[in-house]
Design an enzyme around this catalytic site. Structure first.
Site, PDB file in Angstrom:
ATOM      1  N   ASP A  88       0.775  -1.229   0.024  1.00 44.90           N
ATOM      2  CA  ASP A  88      -0.018   0.018  -0.031  1.00 44.90           C
ATOM      3  C   ASP A  88       0.893   1.022  -0.115  1.00 44.90           C
ATOM      4  OD1 ASP A  88      -2.218  -1.741   0.040  1.00 44.90           O
ATOM      5  OD2 ASP A  88      -3.036  -0.568   1.858  1.00 44.90           O
TER       6      ASP A  88
ATOM      7  N   SER B 291      -5.569   5.590   4.147  1.00 46.46           N
ATOM      8  CA  SER B 291      -4.731   4.572   4.706  1.00 46.46           C
ATOM      9  C   SER B 291      -4.939   4.784   6.231  1.00 46.46           C
ATOM     10  CB  SER B 291      -3.250   5.150   4.631  1.00 46.46           C
ATOM     11  OG  SER B 291      -2.359   4.839   5.380  1.00 46.46           O
TER      12      SER B 291
END
Length: 558
Positions: free
Chosen positions: A80, A471
């Site tokens: 990510d 996130s």
């Protein structure tokens, strides 16, 4: 006929199968034992996973020593952090489904009797747990461990600090030399991002669910305890075969309530809401946003962890880790104590058997009667902008109400450019749409944008609303998972620049202050968009994925 390694290795007709196993060094004794798949997401894409192949060898030793035959295999995992801020992030959430699917296919194809699942980066944890619930074979999850914090100028660093440093540099508040030093020192070892971001949140939740061994979440990736934890996980998976305890015996509705309790007590990532909905779906448990809100309102936020707080996972480990938090919650009767776990014992039995002294540092984990927040931090909002719901993390956020004028962007990059050019001002509500599960597709995380906003000093002065995600490292007044999403005609698609948006985390409201008649007229004028991808994995995903409010899961079209 159920899944069983005996389907593959017993009988004269299986001589070819046995021959292939013997080509890999297995003996008749090995073939006489039950087979346990040892899945891991090791690769060179990310420090979260770089060491998992090595850990898998320890898990295999545990399986073998306990009397079963281990068979290692790997699956994909997206970084990510490295996919963040560009088109690559559209592949991240998609990877959760592919991880689950690939583990399922490997187990079904080779008829393994049980599973050890080792995972590191964000989507690999829920993807692995989803596969376990779907297959419902004796299984134990184990985390690859957190990265150690970096240090610069006496301050602990995580990758969050690097992203925010970019915003500070763009705003002229940080020198290029300081930015380079933060970049150089932030990530010193293997392991998943160090704050209570998504990976550490889901690792903590794995203990609360009972699908991982007690105490397995917090030791760092390169701590010597990590190898023993993984070895013990191999032993535990083999024992579960003997006890015939399966994931759905563990992943009950009460276990998911325990997971939601943990999420709120630690101030964890909003992504956990999406992932718990997906895991519960595979477990055949009906979990809704209402369950998240009901549990949240009973649970105090007690762990002062980044991104909203001061400390990192390694600090939590030093004061007792996840078992210490579970014990605090259990003592206040905030957990279901009789749920089954992968040890073959209940949650209470596990905790009672552990020596868990009071934390020596009351700043890292606060007393239950002096929490950081009186109620949990993963809140669900609803209103005319998000009729089916939206999520916000209030950990570290000082404001509870925000009313501002919309600045609308149809893709993340355009919003990031506007922040970088100082076009976002105090009082704005940044709206980023067409980034939902179908619209992106893949529901991109917005850390590059949110960190840039914080880096520009606007973290408490603007709000951001999106049908995408954040996130776990995001902080500030940021609302994601808006549903219905823009691509399917949700009201977020109807927002215009200058519209007033009202957000209230006390009353759980997110409203678009536009008259109903005006919205109806805009809806008549709105036209669906062509998909961004018409072939390949992203197109397949977009055609099958559902709403974020149900976990952005993919379902077959019959």
């Amino acid at each position: 006929m159920g899944i069983s390694s005996r389907n593959v290795v017993e009988g004269t007709s299986r001589a070819p199968h046995r021959a292939m196993y013997k080509a890999m060094g297995l003996t008749d004794d090995d073939l006489s034992r039950k087979f346990i798949g040892v899945s891991h997401t090791g690769n060179e894409a990310t420090p979260c996973n770089i060491h998992l192949g090595r850990l898998a060898q320890k898990a295999k030793e545990g399986v073998h020593d306990a009397g079963a035959t281990p068979r290692e295999f790997s699956t994909i995992a997206v970084s990510d952090g490295i996919a963040m801020g560009h088109e690559g992030m559209k592949s991240s959430l998609v990877s959760r489904e592919i991880i689950a699917d690939s583990i399922e296919l490997m187990i079904r194809a080779h008829q393994y009797d049980g599973l050890v699942g080792i995972a590191g980066c964000d989507k690999s944890l829920p993807g692995t747990m989803m596969a376990m619930a779907r297959l419902n074979l004796p299984s134990v999850f184990v985390y690859g461990g957190t990265i150690m914090p970096g240090y610069y100028n006496g301050k602990q660093l995580t990758v969050q600090d690097v992203y925010e440093a970019v915003g500070a540099f763009d705003a002229g508040q940080l020198s290029l030399e300081a930015l380079k030093n933060i970049e150089n020192y932030a990530c010193p070892t293997a392991g998943s991002c160090g704050g209570m971001f998504t990976a550490n949140t889901m690792a903590s939740i794995s203990e609360a669910l009972g699908i991982a061994l007690p105490g397995s979440a917090s030791p760092p990736a390169e701590d010597e305890r990590r190898e023993k934890i993984v070895y013990d996980t191999g032993v535990a998976a083999t024992k579960l075969l003997e006890l015939n305890i399966k994931p759905r015996d563990i992943l009950t509705f009460e276990a998911f309530e325990n997971a939601i309790t943990m999420l709120n007590a630690i101030g964890g990532s909003t992504n956990a809401i999406l992932h718990l909905l997906a895991i519960s779906n595979e477990s055949r448990i009906k979990l809704t946003y209402d369950d998240f809100e009901r549990v949240r309102k009973k649970v105090p936020h007690i762990a002062d962890l980044k991104p909203g707080g001061m400390y990192v996972m390694n600090d939590l480990d030093k004061v007792g880790g996840v078992p210490m938090i579970l014990k605090k919650l259990l003592d206040k009767k905030l957990l279901h104590e009789d749920v089954m776990t992968v040890t073959g014992r209940t949650m209470k039995q596990n905790l009672d058997s552990m020596t868990i002294p009071p934390p020596p540092n009351a700043n890292i984990v606060r007393p239950m009667d002096a929490p950081l927040h009186r109620v949990g931090t993963a809140a669900i909002l609803r209103g005319s902008l998000a009729p089916d719901g939206a999520v916000v993390k209030i950990a570290g956020v000082k404001i509870e109400k925000f009313t501002g004028k919309a600045k609308v962007f149809d893709r993340e990059e355009d919003a990031f450019d506007a922040v970088s050019k100082n076009e976002i001002k105090e009082g704005d509500v940044v709206v980023i749409r067409y980034e939902g599960p179908k619209g992106g597709p893949g529901m991109r995380e917005m850390l590059a944008v949110t960190a840039a906003i914080v880096g520009h000093g606007l973290g408490e002065k603007v709000a951001l609303v999106t049908d995408g995600r954040f996130s776990g490292a995001t902080r500030g007044f940021m609302i994601g998972h808006v549903a219905p999403e823009a691509y399917v005609g949700g009201n977020i698609a109807l927002v215009k620049n200058g519209d007033q948006i009202v957000i209230d985390t006390e009353t759980n409201i997110i409203d678009l202050a536009v008259p109903k008649e005006e919205l109806e007229q805009r809806r008549k004028e709105w036209k669906p968009r062509k998909p961004n991808y018409e072939t390949g994995a992203l197109a397949k995903y977009a055609s099958l994925v559902g709403s974020a409010a149900q976990g952005a899961i993919t379902s077959p079209i019959w």
